[in-house]
Scaffold this motif. Sequence first.
Motif, mmCIF file in Angstrom:
data_model
loop_
_atom_site.group_PDB
_atom_site.id
_atom_site.type_symbol
_atom_site.label_atom_id
_atom_site.label_comp_id
_atom_site.label_asym_id
_atom_site.label_seq_id
_atom_site.Cartn_x
_atom_site.Cartn_y
_atom_site.Cartn_z
ATOM 1 N N ARG A 42 0.719 -1.078 -0.012
ATOM 2 C CA ARG A 42 -0.026 0.202 -0.177
ATOM 3 C C ARG A 42 0.957 1.115 0.126
ATOM 4 O O ARG A 42 0.325 2.381 -0.526
ATOM 5 C CB ARG A 42 -0.905 0.133 1.120
ATOM 6 C CG ARG A 42 -1.843 -1.017 1.216
ATOM 7 C CD ARG A 42 -2.891 -1.045 2.416
ATOM 8 N NE ARG A 42 -3.575 0.694 2.557
ATOM 9 C CZ ARG A 42 -4.670 0.861 2.253
ATOM 10 N NH1 ARG A 42 -5.459 0.057 1.308
ATOM 11 N NH2 ARG A 42 -5.129 1.993 2.442
ATOM 12 N N ARG A 43 2.147 1.099 0.358
ATOM 13 C CA ARG A 43 2.934 2.178 0.678
ATOM 14 C C ARG A 43 3.562 2.885 -0.648
ATOM 15 O O ARG A 43 4.007 3.861 -0.866
ATOM 16 C CB ARG A 43 4.133 2.145 1.389
ATOM 17 C CG ARG A 43 5.311 0.996 0.955
ATOM 18 C CD ARG A 43 6.210 0.493 2.165
ATOM 19 N NE ARG A 43 5.135 -0.242 2.990
ATOM 20 C CZ ARG A 43 5.456 -0.330 4.249
ATOM 21 N NH1 ARG A 43 6.729 0.132 4.738
ATOM 22 N NH2 ARG A 43 4.861 -1.209 5.163
ATOM 23 N N LYS B 118 2.460 4.202 -3.771
ATOM 24 C CA LYS B 118 1.231 4.900 -4.247
ATOM 25 C C LYS B 118 1.188 4.955 -6.106
ATOM 26 O O LYS B 118 0.338 5.212 -6.594
ATOM 27 C CB LYS B 118 1.415 6.545 -3.913
ATOM 28 C CG LYS B 118 1.158 6.733 -2.405
ATOM 29 C CD LYS B 118 0.244 5.879 -1.824
ATOM 30 C CE LYS B 118 0.106 6.112 -0.358
ATOM 31 N NZ LYS B 118 -0.858 5.045 0.208
ATOM 32 N N HIS C 211 -7.224 -3.768 -1.225
ATOM 33 C CA HIS C 211 -6.136 -3.251 -0.416
ATOM 34 C C HIS C 211 -5.219 -2.456 -1.130
ATOM 35 O O HIS C 211 -4.302 -1.536 -0.857
ATOM 36 C CB HIS C 211 -5.312 -4.359 0.494
ATOM 37 C CG HIS C 211 -6.202 -4.807 1.537
ATOM 38 N ND1 HIS C 211 -6.963 -5.762 1.491
ATOM 39 C CD2 HIS C 211 -6.085 -4.246 2.785
ATOM 40 C CE1 HIS C 211 -7.580 -6.026 2.676
ATOM 41 N NE2 HIS C 211 -7.010 -5.219 3.645
ATOM 42 N N GLN D 19 -14.367 -3.120 3.244
ATOM 43 C CA GLN D 19 -14.205 -1.703 3.544
ATOM 44 C C GLN D 19 -13.996 -1.613 5.242
ATOM 45 O O GLN D 19 -13.428 -0.561 5.717
ATOM 46 C CB GLN D 19 -15.379 -0.977 3.170
ATOM 47 C CG GLN D 19 -16.807 -1.370 3.842
ATOM 48 C CD GLN D 19 -17.652 -0.857 3.380
ATOM 49 O OE1 GLN D 19 -17.682 0.299 2.541
ATOM 50 N NE2 GLN D 19 -18.941 -1.014 3.805
ATOM 51 N N THR E 160 -10.194 -1.884 5.189
ATOM 52 C CA THR E 160 -9.167 -0.811 4.515
ATOM 53 C C THR E 160 -9.482 0.583 4.877
ATOM 54 O O THR E 160 -8.498 1.202 5.140
ATOM 55 C CB THR E 160 -9.803 -0.882 3.055
ATOM 56 O OG1 THR E 160 -11.218 -0.740 2.821
ATOM 57 C CG2 THR E 160 -9.534 -2.155 2.358
ATOM 58 N N GLU E 161 -10.520 0.735 5.565
ATOM 59 C CA GLU E 161 -10.885 2.003 6.326
ATOM 60 C C GLU E 161 -10.122 2.405 7.452
ATOM 61 O O GLU E 161 -9.510 3.334 7.785
ATOM 62 C CB GLU E 161 -12.299 2.191 6.551
ATOM 63 C CG GLU E 161 -13.233 2.728 5.452
ATOM 64 C CD GLU E 161 -14.855 2.412 5.638
ATOM 65 O OE1 GLU E 161 -15.289 2.424 6.804
ATOM 66 O OE2 GLU E 161 -15.554 2.812 4.568
ATOM 67 N N LEU F 99 -7.166 1.111 7.990
ATOM 68 C CA LEU F 99 -5.797 1.094 7.459
ATOM 69 C C LEU F 99 -5.412 2.490 6.842
ATOM 70 O O LEU F 99 -4.535 3.435 7.152
ATOM 71 C CB LEU F 99 -5.678 0.266 6.406
ATOM 72 C CG LEU F 99 -5.220 -1.281 6.885
ATOM 73 C CD1 LEU F 99 -5.112 -2.173 5.560
ATOM 74 C CD2 LEU F 99 -3.980 -1.209 7.578
ATOM 75 N N GLU F 100 -6.510 3.225 6.093
ATOM 76 C CA GLU F 100 -6.587 4.586 5.603
ATOM 77 C C GLU F 100 -6.447 5.696 6.733
ATOM 78 O O GLU F 100 -5.646 6.531 6.422
ATOM 79 C CB GLU F 100 -7.792 4.879 4.673
ATOM 80 C CG GLU F 100 -7.877 3.985 3.535
ATOM 81 C CD GLU F 100 -9.097 4.003 2.598
ATOM 82 O OE1 GLU F 100 -9.999 4.685 3.294
ATOM 83 O OE2 GLU F 100 -9.235 3.672 1.626
ATOM 84 N N ARG F 101 -7.096 5.492 7.882
ATOM 85 C CA ARG F 101 -6.956 6.357 8.930
ATOM 86 C C ARG F 101 -5.768 6.452 9.613
ATOM 87 O O ARG F 101 -5.091 7.355 9.799
ATOM 88 C CB ARG F 101 -7.966 6.105 9.995
ATOM 89 C CG ARG F 101 -9.524 6.554 9.507
ATOM 90 C CD ARG F 101 -10.370 6.523 10.801
ATOM 91 N NE ARG F 101 -10.687 5.056 11.132
ATOM 92 C CZ ARG F 101 -11.661 4.226 10.771
ATOM 93 N NH1 ARG F 101 -12.512 4.638 9.704
ATOM 94 N NH2 ARG F 101 -11.872 2.970 11.166
ATOM 95 N N GLU G 71 -2.842 5.379 8.167
ATOM 96 C CA GLU G 71 -1.730 5.813 7.164
ATOM 97 C C GLU G 71 -1.853 7.571 7.166
ATOM 98 O O GLU G 71 -0.794 7.922 7.127
ATOM 99 C CB GLU G 71 -2.191 5.359 5.872
ATOM 100 C CG GLU G 71 -1.765 3.860 5.574
ATOM 101 C CD GLU G 71 -2.225 3.391 4.383
ATOM 102 O OE1 GLU G 71 -2.087 2.027 4.182
ATOM 103 O OE2 GLU G 71 -3.010 3.959 3.718
ATOM 104 N N ALA G 72 -3.206 7.837 7.193
ATOM 105 C CA ALA G 72 -3.144 9.503 7.359
ATOM 106 C C ALA G 72 -2.574 10.008 8.481
ATOM 107 O O ALA G 72 -2.086 11.030 8.459
ATOM 108 C CB ALA G 72 -4.647 9.517 7.163
#
Length: 426
Positions: free
Chosen positions: A152-153, A155, A180, A205, A208-209, A211-213, A215-216
């Motif tokens: 995922r890193r 982009k 993912h 989801q 993944t959600e 994970l997105e948080r 990462e942010a």
Amino acid sequence: MSQLYNSIEPNIIDDEMVQKAIEEQCPEDIGKLAKREGINLKDVTELQLGFRNILQIDNLWQFENLTKLQLDNNIIEKIEALESLVHLVWLDLSFNNIEVIEGLDTLVKLQDLSLYNNRISKIEHMDTLQELQIFSIGKNNLTTLEDVIYLRRFKNLRTLNLMGNPLCHDEQYTLFVVAHLPDLVYLDFKLVSDTTREVAVLKYQDLTEPLEREEAQALAQLEEKQAKQKELEYHKRLDEIHSASSYDIAESKRAEYKEDILQLSEALMTLEMLIADQLEELIKDFKGNIAVIASTFIENVKGIITQCRDLENRHHEKLLEISITTLEKSVKNQLDEDLPADVRMLLVDKNTIVNAVNASHGIRLLKIAKRESDILCNTYRWQASVTEKAFQNEIDRNRDRVREIVQYIDNLQEELDNIEILEPTE
């Protein structure tokens, strides 16, 4: 692949092998010239060293400008000695005996990496490869789907091959990978369809959600850390002026720092202009997409309104027919049931009933027309509002950013100017 070389002694990359490889890959006339007069290794941008029974990578440090390197179909066990190949864009290490991903830290420009058909059991040690677009690690020993999350890193990753790994036997393999890695275009040499992507996103989801948080949050922490580091460096430079051993040295450092501040200001403004230009293009695209959405919606509305008018016309014709029939029966006293008084008031003559039905028809057509007009007007207003808001938000963002840059540069300059440099006393 090593079984093909059981009767051949393993090799290490040496000058003779390299020279021979360069001569072979050059056109015949250039190859002869290279053999006779030699060739500057700094001028070589591509090197093919496949099928040479190489056991150990070595002696490549002279290829400073190499962009493409083939080391496939050897018996290499370890990725090493690639540190100097900082311009490498394409690297093929397929069909070897590699067990661990390592030794790639300096290859920051790498876009295409093949580790196909090795003995790798974990995806790791690739953090610096932020330009990676194509990654082939099929036919290795990857067993768990969670290994994919590491990717995922990257982009810019658009093409991934995992085919032939044990993890591919999982029935959820495709959906898990696509969910993912949402920007993936090709998986295992197949185009990822929109349908597959939608199903994958919905299915995973809940995974993944978070994970997105995370990462942010990690990105925000990194940016904060970098900002603090820059602030420390800034104060360190001010301390250098304070602790300068002489007035001239302090003034020299001050002048040097002033120039740095000027360059920083220009760099920040240039970047802001680039961002503004890019956002302007994006907003233009956004405006076009909104126009398409609005146009499609309007066409659909017009189609539905046309159907409504057709239904109303058919209703009017049927109602007029029933009314006249009822009038005729009323005149002949043949009605099967009593009618309300207000209805009987209309059953005077044909003109009265026709006028009443036509008036009703006209009122309903007006309501349909008004409804159509309201929907179209609201759609046009929404379209104008959304696009104008996007443009205005960008104007406000740009102004705020420019104001922020100016204020930041002014603060740096003011702090620098406020440093007192004492002249040495005699």
